[in-house]
Design an enzyme around this catalytic site. Structure first.
Site, PDB file in Angstrom:
ATOM      1  N   ARG A  59       0.826  -1.212   0.000  1.00 40.33           N
ATOM      2  CA  ARG A  59       0.000   0.000   0.000  1.00 40.33           C
ATOM      3  C   ARG A  59       0.860   1.261   0.000  1.00 40.33           C
ATOM      4  NH1 ARG A  59      -4.630   0.625   4.219  1.00 40.33           N
ATOM      5  NH2 ARG A  59      -5.277   2.255   2.804  1.00 40.33           N
TER       6      ARG A  59
ATOM      7  N   ASP B 257      -3.843   7.998   4.145  1.00 42.79           N
ATOM      8  CA  ASP B 257      -3.014   8.070   2.940  1.00 42.79           C
ATOM      9  C   ASP B 257      -2.105   9.284   2.841  1.00 42.79           C
ATOM     10  OD1 ASP B 257      -4.774  10.166   2.117  1.00 42.79           O
ATOM     11  OD2 ASP B 257      -6.077   8.737   1.079  1.00 42.79           O
TER      12      ASP B 257
ATOM     13  N   HIS C  44      -7.373   7.906  12.256  1.00 40.98           N
ATOM     14  CA  HIS C  44      -7.017   6.501  12.025  1.00 40.98           C
ATOM     15  C   HIS C  44      -5.518   6.317  11.773  1.00 40.98           C
ATOM     16  CE1 HIS C  44     -11.437   5.349  10.822  1.00 40.98           C
ATOM     17  NE2 HIS C  44     -11.295   5.610  12.102  1.00 40.98           N
TER      18      HIS C  44
ATOM     19  N   CYS D 152      11.918  -1.732  17.101  1.00 44.03           N
ATOM     20  CA  CYS D 152      12.017  -0.426  17.754  1.00 44.03           C
ATOM     21  C   CYS D 152      13.451  -0.184  18.231  1.00 44.03           C
ATOM     22  CB  CYS D 152      11.066  -0.403  18.940  1.00 44.03           C
ATOM     23  SG  CYS D 152      11.166   1.063  19.965  1.00 44.03           S
TER      24      CYS D 152
HETATM   25  P1  NAD Z   1     -15.893   4.721   3.607  1.00 44.56           P
HETATM   26  O1  NAD Z   1     -16.735   4.093   4.613  1.00 44.56           O
HETATM   27  O2  NAD Z   1     -15.199   5.975   3.956  1.00 44.56           O
HETATM   28  O3  NAD Z   1     -16.795   4.865   2.237  1.00 44.56           O
HETATM   29  C1  NAD Z   1     -16.392   5.500   1.052  1.00 44.56           C
HETATM   30  C2  NAD Z   1     -17.480   6.512   0.669  1.00 44.56           C
HETATM   31  O4  NAD Z   1     -16.969   7.347  -0.354  1.00 44.56           O
HETATM   32  C3  NAD Z   1     -18.758   5.880   0.130  1.00 44.56           C
HETATM   33  O5  NAD Z   1     -19.877   6.447   0.798  1.00 44.56           O
HETATM   34  C4  NAD Z   1     -18.776   6.289  -1.355  1.00 44.56           C
HETATM   35  O6  NAD Z   1     -20.077   6.525  -1.834  1.00 44.56           O
HETATM   36  C5  NAD Z   1     -17.987   7.565  -1.306  1.00 44.56           C
HETATM   37  N1  NAD Z   1     -17.310   7.940  -2.550  1.00 44.56           N
HETATM   38  C6  NAD Z   1     -16.860   7.125  -3.551  1.00 44.56           C
HETATM   39  N2  NAD Z   1     -16.277   7.874  -4.510  1.00 44.56           N
HETATM   40  C7  NAD Z   1     -16.362   9.173  -4.121  1.00 44.56           C
HETATM   41  C8  NAD Z   1     -15.936  10.398  -4.704  1.00 44.56           C
HETATM   42  N3  NAD Z   1     -15.304  10.443  -5.878  1.00 44.56           N
HETATM   43  N4  NAD Z   1     -16.193  11.546  -4.032  1.00 44.56           N
HETATM   44  C9  NAD Z   1     -16.841  11.522  -2.840  1.00 44.56           C
HETATM   45  N5  NAD Z   1     -17.260  10.386  -2.251  1.00 44.56           N
HETATM   46  C10 NAD Z   1     -17.013   9.214  -2.882  1.00 44.56           C
HETATM   47  O7  NAD Z   1     -14.769   3.878   3.076  1.00 44.56           O
HETATM   48  P2  NAD Z   1     -14.203   2.459   3.138  1.00 44.56           P
HETATM   49  O8  NAD Z   1     -13.357   2.430   1.943  1.00 44.56           O
HETATM   50  O9  NAD Z   1     -15.234   1.458   3.315  1.00 44.56           O
HETATM   51  O10 NAD Z   1     -13.268   2.569   4.417  1.00 44.56           O
HETATM   52  C11 NAD Z   1     -13.461   2.135   5.732  1.00 44.56           C
HETATM   53  C12 NAD Z   1     -12.298   2.661   6.584  1.00 44.56           C
HETATM   54  O11 NAD Z   1     -10.998   2.433   5.997  1.00 44.56           O
HETATM   55  C13 NAD Z   1     -12.337   4.160   6.766  1.00 44.56           C
HETATM   56  O12 NAD Z   1     -11.732   4.485   7.963  1.00 44.56           O
HETATM   57  C14 NAD Z   1     -11.464   4.635   5.634  1.00 44.56           C
HETATM   58  O13 NAD Z   1     -11.070   5.976   5.748  1.00 44.56           O
HETATM   59  C15 NAD Z   1     -10.327   3.638   5.689  1.00 44.56           C
HETATM   60  N6  NAD Z   1      -9.687   3.614   4.356  1.00 44.56           N
HETATM   61  C16 NAD Z   1      -8.815   4.618   4.080  1.00 44.56           C
HETATM   62  C17 NAD Z   1      -8.275   4.729   2.820  1.00 44.56           C
HETATM   63  C18 NAD Z   1      -7.342   5.883   2.553  1.00 44.56           C
HETATM   64  O14 NAD Z   1      -6.557   6.266   3.429  1.00 44.56           O
HETATM   65  N7  NAD Z   1      -7.421   6.479   1.367  1.00 44.56           N
HETATM   66  C19 NAD Z   1      -8.604   3.822   1.816  1.00 44.56           C
HETATM   67  C20 NAD Z   1      -9.498   2.771   2.131  1.00 44.56           C
HETATM   68  C21 NAD Z   1     -10.045   2.710   3.412  1.00 44.56           C
HETATM   69 ZN    ZN Z   2       9.552   0.334  21.547  1.00 45.56          ZN
END
Ligand code: NAD
Ligand code: ZN
Length: 260
Positions: A80, A115, A140, A167
């Site tokens: 990742r 990210d 997170h 560590c």
């Molecule tokens: P989430 O629950 O945050 O859902 C993603 C949401 O984004 C959905 O409601 C979807 O409809 C919406 N979406 C899709 N494309 C979009 C766009 N172009 N503009 C605006 N909204 C849009 O996400 P998840 O992926 O199920 O993640 C669960 C957990 O894991 C959360 O804490 C999340 O932040 C984390 N996670 C983080 C990253 C990252 O750091 N980029 C990636 C994956 C998951």
């Molecule tokens: Zn330590």
């Protein structure tokens, strides 16, 4: 105001309504989720393609998986990290960073994302050393950092070698500095985020399905204190009913139209 074109985007009147709410608010807090990074090519967990070597992230990004098989979890995070290095902040991250820089003041951005793209956008928009206003509270964690699994010491990430990273202080196993499924969030960070939301007149909720607690409770803190919610998401969520305005569209198109 530039209205994003294409089908199904928000109407001009919805954008104007949201924009009025933002202009009328003394304090605005933004909460973002994986959706804001979708247009940067970062897959959300729930989207198809969220698989790695036949593992589901929900089964891999867990504390029990790390305790059972740290190597596999480490390899996934290493993958990742490499993948994220090829991604760039998009117009949504940038418009939000410019907006927060213009408004100034204390931090007003809470993200569930690990990210680092908000921070990169803030640096690009502000030059080196952006002020707190545009820097996210990362409830997170941050994938680019390591943390000791024993003493908690944080360190800059290093490439994964043949042996797992240890560590420098206590010899404990290092891990990516992110909250894994099955773990508690950092209480102090969460309290800061809740406090910001409770004192805000408006909470801008972007790209989160708002089902993962306690993050999903943050916009409710604004609502319960008498403020309102503006949602930016192409799909309806559990929060949509509580929003004063729900802008249906992609963050990279809606945010520049709404905030610039
Ligand atoms: P989430 O629950 O945050 O859902 C993603 C949401 O984004 C959905 O409601 C979807 O409809 C919406 N979406 C899709 N494309 C979009 C766009 N172009 N503009 C605006 N909204 C849009 O996400 P998840 O992926 O199920 O993640 C669960 C957990 O894991 C959360 O804490 C999340 O932040 C984390 N996670 C983080 C990253 C990252 O750091 N980029 C990636 C994956 C998951
Ligand atoms: Zn330590």
């Amino acid at each position: 105001m530039r209205v994003p074109h294409g089908d199904g985007g928000p109407s001009r009147s919805e954008l104007e309504r949201a924009s009025e709410l933002i202009r009328g608010a003394d304090r605005v807090v933004a909460l973002t989720g994986a959706g804001i990074s979708a247009e940067s090519g970062v897959p959300t967990f729930r989207d198809a393609g969220g698989l790695w070597r036949n593992h589901r992230p929900e089964e891999l990004a867990t504390i029990s998986a790390f305790e059972r098989d740290p190597r596999t979890v480490w390899e996934w995070y290493e993958w990742r990290r490499g993948f994220l290095a090829t991604c760039e902040p998009n117009e949504g991250h940038r418009a939000l960073a410019r907006f927060l820089l213009r408004r100034g003041g204390p931090a007003a951005l809470v993200t569930q994302n690990v990210d680092g793209l908000h921070t990169r956008a803030a640096i690009e928009e502000a030059g080196e050393g952006p002020p707190d206003a545009a820097l996210p509270i990362e409830i997170h964690g941050a994938i680019a950092r390591d943390r000791c699994n024993r003493c908690g010491m944080r360190a800059e990430a290093e490439p994964l070698g043949d042996s797992l990273p240890r560590c420098a202080e206590c010899g404990g196993l290092r891990r990516p500095d992110v909250v894994l499924f099955g773990e508690m969030l950092d209480g102090a960070l969460l309290a800061r985020a809740q406090d910001l939301a409770a004192r805000a007149d408006l909470c801008l909720v972007i790209g989160t399905s708002a089902v993962v607690y306690p993050a999903a409770a943050i916009p409710l803190a604004t609502l319960h204190a008498g403020g309102s919610i503006v949602e930016v998401n192409p799909r309806a969520t559990d929060l949509t009913g509580a929003a004063a305005v729900a802008l249906r569209g992609a963050a990279g198109e809606v945010l520049p139209a709404l905030l610039d």
